[in-house]
Design a protein around this motif. Structure first.
Motif, PDB file in Angstrom:
ATOM      1  N   PHE A   8       0.835  -1.200   0.000  1.00 34.88           N
ATOM      2  CA  PHE A   8       0.000   0.000   0.000  1.00 34.88           C
ATOM      3  C   PHE A   8       0.870   1.251   0.000  1.00 34.88           C
ATOM      4  N   ILE A  19      -3.184   0.555  -3.668  1.00 30.97           N
ATOM      5  CA  ILE A  19      -2.243  -0.549  -3.862  1.00 30.97           C
ATOM      6  C   ILE A  19      -2.275  -0.957  -5.334  1.00 30.97           C
ATOM      7  N   GLN A  28       4.016  -4.049  -6.121  1.00 30.81           N
ATOM      8  CA  GLN A  28       3.744  -4.140  -4.692  1.00 30.81           C
ATOM      9  C   GLN A  28       5.029  -4.322  -3.888  1.00 30.81           C
ATOM     10  N   MET A  32      -3.723  -7.651  -1.444  1.00 24.45           N
ATOM     11  CA  MET A  32      -2.331  -7.779  -1.014  1.00 24.45           C
ATOM     12  C   MET A  32      -1.729  -9.070  -1.568  1.00 24.45           C
TER      13      MET A  32
END
Length: 127
Positions: free
Chosen positions: A37, A44, A51, A116
């Motif tokens: 993030f 994100i 990432q 994520m």
């Protein structure tokens, strides 16, 4: 006397869950599991490489605020929901840890948000 100092990234997760991005305890710096993030915008990227790049920026900022750098990292843990995502991360991780070569472990596990794709935790020892 050892002192304990808390470091925040400003992430909304820290306040909601009740943790710090990092804790400085004497010469040790413990950086919490950090995801991709961008904490200023709370956005994100979709891609794993993007990432991991953001993870490293977030971790680097915490280490700098703690008075150390990636060169001080002695332990790193990688957590990914998909093991196949790990190898594409290697070139980025090599840039940050290639010379340092901390002890490392990779876990395959669920993460708290399906967006994520990686979470990274580090421990550093300030010299």
């Amino acid at each position: 006397m050892q002192t304990r100092r808390l470091i925040s990234s400003g992430s909304t997760f820290e306040q909601a869950v009740g943790y710090s991005r990092a804790v400085v305890d004497g010469d040790w710096v413990h950086v919490a599991g950090t995801t991709g993030f961008d904490y200023t915008s709370m956005t994100i990227a979709e891609g794993i490489v993007e990432q991991v790049e953001q993870c490293m920026k977030n971790i680097g900022a915490a280490l700098e605020e703690a008075g150390c750098s990636f060169a001080d990292v002695v332990r790193v843990r990688y957590m990914l929901p998909d093991a196949d995502d790990f190898e594409p991360c290697w070139p980025v991780l090599q840039r940050y840890f290639g010379e340092v070569r901390p002890a490392a472990t990779m876990f395959v596990c669920g993460l708290s948000d399906p967006r994520m794709r990686i979470e990274i935790e580090v421990t550093a020892h300030r010299v």
